[in-house]
Design a protein around this motif. Structure first.
Motif, PDB file in Angstrom:
ATOM      1  N   CYS A 226       0.988  -1.279   0.027  1.00  0.00           N
ATOM      2  CA  CYS A 226      -0.003  -0.021   0.118  1.00  0.00           C
ATOM      3  C   CYS A 226       0.951   1.403   0.181  1.00  0.00           C
ATOM      4  O   CYS A 226       0.439   2.422  -0.634  1.00  0.00           O
ATOM      5  N   ARG A 227       2.044   0.996   0.860  1.00  0.00           N
ATOM      6  CA  ARG A 227       2.652   2.567   0.852  1.00  0.00           C
ATOM      7  C   ARG A 227       3.358   2.796  -0.524  1.00  0.00           C
ATOM      8  O   ARG A 227       3.611   3.993  -0.763  1.00  0.00           O
ATOM      9  N   VAL A 228       3.845   1.753  -1.118  1.00  0.00           N
ATOM     10  CA  VAL A 228       4.772   2.026  -2.380  1.00  0.00           C
ATOM     11  C   VAL A 228       3.632   2.681  -3.655  1.00  0.00           C
ATOM     12  O   VAL A 228       3.919   3.404  -4.296  1.00  0.00           O
ATOM     13  N   CYS A 229       2.302   2.205  -3.442  1.00  0.00           N
ATOM     14  CA  CYS A 229       1.346   2.696  -4.274  1.00  0.00           C
ATOM     15  C   CYS A 229       0.854   4.122  -3.924  1.00  0.00           C
ATOM     16  O   CYS A 229       1.063   4.903  -4.955  1.00  0.00           O
ATOM     17  N   VAL A 236      -0.753  -1.620  -8.975  1.00  0.00           N
ATOM     18  CA  VAL A 236      -0.230  -2.595  -8.190  1.00  0.00           C
ATOM     19  C   VAL A 236       0.513  -3.663  -9.145  1.00  0.00           C
ATOM     20  O   VAL A 236       1.504  -4.246  -8.803  1.00  0.00           O
ATOM     21  N   GLY A 237      -0.184  -3.858 -10.034  1.00  0.00           N
ATOM     22  CA  GLY A 237       0.490  -4.797 -11.289  1.00  0.00           C
ATOM     23  C   GLY A 237       1.929  -4.400 -11.493  1.00  0.00           C
ATOM     24  O   GLY A 237       2.943  -5.198 -11.661  1.00  0.00           O
ATOM     25  N   SER A 238       1.985  -3.093 -11.814  1.00  0.00           N
ATOM     26  CA  SER A 238       3.439  -2.619 -12.353  1.00  0.00           C
ATOM     27  C   SER A 238       4.251  -2.644 -11.216  1.00  0.00           C
ATOM     28  O   SER A 238       5.506  -3.131 -11.330  1.00  0.00           O
ATOM     29  N   LEU A 239       3.899  -2.326 -10.065  1.00  0.00           N
ATOM     30  CA  LEU A 239       4.855  -2.440  -8.836  1.00  0.00           C
ATOM     31  C   LEU A 239       5.286  -3.918  -8.405  1.00  0.00           C
ATOM     32  O   LEU A 239       6.462  -4.019  -7.918  1.00  0.00           O
ATOM     33  N   LYS A 281      14.902   1.679  -1.295  1.00  0.00           N
ATOM     34  CA  LYS A 281      16.230   1.204  -1.176  1.00  0.00           C
ATOM     35  C   LYS A 281      16.478   0.265  -0.080  1.00  0.00           C
ATOM     36  O   LYS A 281      17.150  -0.641  -0.282  1.00  0.00           O
ATOM     37  N   ALA A 282      15.478   0.581   1.090  1.00  0.00           N
ATOM     38  CA  ALA A 282      15.515  -0.472   2.354  1.00  0.00           C
ATOM     39  C   ALA A 282      14.877  -1.775   1.765  1.00  0.00           C
ATOM     40  O   ALA A 282      15.188  -2.883   2.178  1.00  0.00           O
ATOM     41  N   LEU A 283      14.225  -1.749   0.854  1.00  0.00           N
ATOM     42  CA  LEU A 283      13.212  -2.899   0.316  1.00  0.00           C
ATOM     43  C   LEU A 283      14.304  -3.770  -0.561  1.00  0.00           C
ATOM     44  O   LEU A 283      14.234  -4.952  -0.528  1.00  0.00           O
ATOM     45  N   ALA A 284      15.243  -3.206  -1.170  1.00  0.00           N
ATOM     46  CA  ALA A 284      16.400  -3.752  -1.994  1.00  0.00           C
ATOM     47  C   ALA A 284      17.504  -4.334  -1.190  1.00  0.00           C
ATOM     48  O   ALA A 284      18.343  -5.204  -1.820  1.00  0.00           O
ATOM     49  N   LYS A 285      17.532  -3.736  -0.136  1.00  0.00           N
ATOM     50  CA  LYS A 285      18.823  -4.319   0.917  1.00  0.00           C
ATOM     51  C   LYS A 285      18.982  -5.701   0.908  1.00  0.00           C
ATOM     52  O   LYS A 285      18.079  -6.368   1.353  1.00  0.00           O
ATOM     53  N   ALA A 328      -7.391   3.230  -5.729  1.00  0.00           N
ATOM     54  CA  ALA A 328      -7.790   4.593  -4.675  1.00  0.00           C
ATOM     55  C   ALA A 328      -6.464   5.381  -4.420  1.00  0.00           C
ATOM     56  O   ALA A 328      -6.435   6.709  -4.505  1.00  0.00           O
ATOM     57  N   PHE A 329      -5.516   4.660  -4.259  1.00  0.00           N
ATOM     58  CA  PHE A 329      -4.172   5.170  -3.826  1.00  0.00           C
ATOM     59  C   PHE A 329      -3.440   5.757  -5.049  1.00  0.00           C
ATOM     60  O   PHE A 329      -2.902   6.839  -4.888  1.00  0.00           O
ATOM     61  N   ARG A 330      -3.778   5.128  -6.328  1.00  0.00           N
ATOM     62  CA  ARG A 330      -3.005   6.140  -7.407  1.00  0.00           C
ATOM     63  C   ARG A 330      -3.825   7.298  -7.776  1.00  0.00           C
ATOM     64  O   ARG A 330      -3.327   8.229  -7.981  1.00  0.00           O
ATOM     65  N   HIS A 331      -5.384   7.197  -7.458  1.00  0.00           N
ATOM     66  CA  HIS A 331      -5.917   8.294  -7.537  1.00  0.00           C
ATOM     67  C   HIS A 331      -5.781   9.518  -6.530  1.00  0.00           C
ATOM     68  O   HIS A 331      -5.478  10.528  -6.935  1.00  0.00           O
ATOM     69  N   TYR A 332      -5.200   8.950  -5.364  1.00  0.00           N
ATOM     70  CA  TYR A 332      -5.045  10.101  -4.311  1.00  0.00           C
ATOM     71  C   TYR A 332      -3.756  10.537  -4.930  1.00  0.00           C
ATOM     72  O   TYR A 332      -3.364  11.744  -4.653  1.00  0.00           O
TER      73      TYR A 332
END
Length: 381
Positions: A226-229, A236-239, A281-285, A328-332
Motif C-alpha cells: 500500500c505504501r509504495v502505491c 499494483v501490477g506494475s509495482l 532502497k530499504a526494500l532492495a537491501k 484509490a491510492f493511485r487516484h490519491y
C-alpha cells in the motif's frame, strides 16, 4: 427442369424422403426442401470444384418459398470466399483457436485469462452454435444478459462496463475467425454496439486522514504494498513485477511496466521522491538483482489479486467507502501531485499514463494549475 418446391401445392405432393429436393438457384447454389415423416425443413447448398457445403435452417418448417429463398441468398453471401474444405466450427472452437493464436502472439497467460473471461459468460447453447449461424439477436442477448438487474444505478453502470469488455472479447474471437477465412461477414456482430456513456471518472477522493486510517489497520507485506502505491501513484501490477535491478540508485528511479488491455507492454521510468527512494532502497537491501522488490508475507512474488481478502478486511476495519480499492491510492497520488502544481506531463510520465487520460479523469485538479500559468503571462495591454 421445373421447380418441385416453389409452391405449397407442389411440396404437398412430394413423397416423404430423407434426402432433400434440390432446386438450382444459380451456378453452384441450391435451395433444398426436406420432407420427413413428421416435419419439414429448408436447406441451402453451395458447390465448388466438386465439393459442397450445406446448411439446414432452424425452425424453418413453416416457411414459404420466398422466405426460404431469402435466407438461402443471405447464406450464399456469407459463404463467399469461405474455404469449403474447412469444417464448420462452433463458437467454442473459435475461442479455443483464439487462445492458441494469442498464446503465440501475446503470451499464454494473456490468452488464457481473456479466453476464460469470455467462456465464463457463454451459455452452453451459444458455445455449440456454429459461428456462421450466430445472429445479431443472439449476440445482443449475450451482451444484455451480463447487465445486473438492480435498483442501484451504480451497480447497473459497472455491470455495463464489464459487459462492454466481454463483448469486445467476443468480437475479437469472431474477427479472428473472419481473418482466418472461417466466416465471410462481420455484419452480425458489428451491428451490436457497446453500451454508451457508462465509463466515467472515479468519484472517490481520499483524504489524508482516510489514507492514514487505512494504513493503521494494515501490517506486514500488505502495508508495504500500500505504501509504495501511495508513494509513486503506480498500479499494483506494475509495482509487484518490479525487480531489484529495476531500481537505479544513481538516478533515483525505478523502471516499471505498464500492460495495456491489448497485452502490449510499455516500459517507463518512475522518478522517486527522496522519501520514496529511501523506502525502495530499504526494500532492495541484501536482495539479488533478479529478486522481486515486493513480496507477500511468505516471501513469494505477489500473485494477481493475492491481497484481496486482506484488502477487504482492512477496508471494513478502517470504514472505507464502498467503492474503495487499491486504485484509490493511485487516484490519491495523482490528485495530490496536480494540486501541488506538478506539471501534467511529468505526472503522466511518472505514472505510466497520458496527459489525455489525466485531463479526462482529473480535470478538476488541473484548473488551478492552468490559471496560475495563465496569470504568469504578461500581456501588453
Amino acid at each position: 427442369m421445373a421447380s418441385q418446391i416453389n409452391t405449397e401445392n407442389k411440396r404437398n405432393k412430394l413423397a416423404v424422403n430423407h434426402n432433400p429436393y434440390w432446386e438450382n438457384i444459380s451456378r453452384g447454389r441450391f435451395l433444398g426442401f426436406r420432407k420427413g415423416p413428421r416435419n419439414t425443413s429448408w436447406m441451402a447448398r453451395v458447390t465448388k470444384d466438386g465439393k459442397f457445403r450445406a446448411t439446414t435452417f432452424k425452425k424453418s418448417d413453416e416457411w414459404d418459398y420466398e422466405t426460404a429463398l431469402k435466407a438461402a441468398n443471405e447464406w450464399f453471401t456469407q459463404m463467399v470466399g469461405v474455404d469449403i474444405d474447412a469444417p464448420e466450427i462452433t463458437l467454442e472452437d473459435a475461442v479455443t483457436t483464439y487462445e492458441k493464436e494469442k498464446s503465440i502472439e501475446k503470451s499464454p497467460k494473456y490468452a488464457k485469462e481473456n479466453a476464460n473471461r469470455l467462456r465464463k459468460h457463454l451459455s452452453k447453447t451459444i458455445k455449440k452454435t456454429q459461428i456462421r449461424q450466430l445472429t445479431t439477436a443472439q449476440i445482443k442477448q449475450f451482451r444484455d444478459n451480463m447487465v445486473e438487474n438492480s435498483d442501484d444505478a451504480e451497480t447497473v453502470r459497472k455491470s455495463k462496463v464489464s459487459a462492454n469488455r466481454v463483448l469486445n472479447l467476443l468480437k475479437a474471437v469472431l474477427n479472428m475467425a473472419y481473418m482466418n477465412g472461417r466466416i465471410s461477414t462481420k455484419a452480425e456482430w458489428e451491428r451490436v454496439k457497446p453500451f454508451e456513456d457508462v465509463s466515467e471518472a472515479r468519484k472517490l477522493y481520499m483524504t489524508d486522514q482516510q489514507v492514514n486510517d487505512f494504513l493503521k489497520v494494515t501490517t506486514g507485506a500488505f502495508n508495504t504494498l500500500c505504501r509504495v502505491c501511495i508513494l509513486t501513484g503506480n498500479r499494483v501490477g506494475s509495482l509487484s513485477h518490479a525487480l531489484v535491478k529495476d531500481l537505479d540508485l544513481q538516478e533515483k528511479t525505478i523502471r516499471l511496466e505498464s500492460r495495456k488491455g491489448t497485452g502490449k507492454v510499455k516500459t517507463f521510468d518512475c522518478y522517486l521522491s527522496d522519501e520514496a527512494f529511501r523506502f525502495f532502497k530499504a526494500l532492495a537491501k541484501d536482495k539479488l538483482p533478479k529478486a522481486h522488490l515486493l513480496t507477500d508475507d511468505s516471501g513469494e512474488p505477489w500473485q494477481k489479486n493475492g491481497y484481496r481478502r486482506t484488502l477487504l478486511k482492512a477496508k471494513i476495519e478502517s470504514r472505507m467507502p464502498s467503492d474503495f480499492d487499491m486504485y484509490a491510492f493511485r487516484h490519491y497520488y495523482i490528485s495530490k501531485a496536480l494540486l501541488a502544481g506538478m506539471q501534467a506531463k511529468v505526472v503522466a510520465d511518472n505514472c505510466g499514463t497520458s496527459v489525455r487520460m489525466l485531463e479526462k479523469h482529473y480535470a478538476k485538479f488541473m484548473g488551478s494549475d492552468r490559471r496560475a500559468m495563465m496569470n504568469s503571462v504578461v500581456l501588453g495591454i
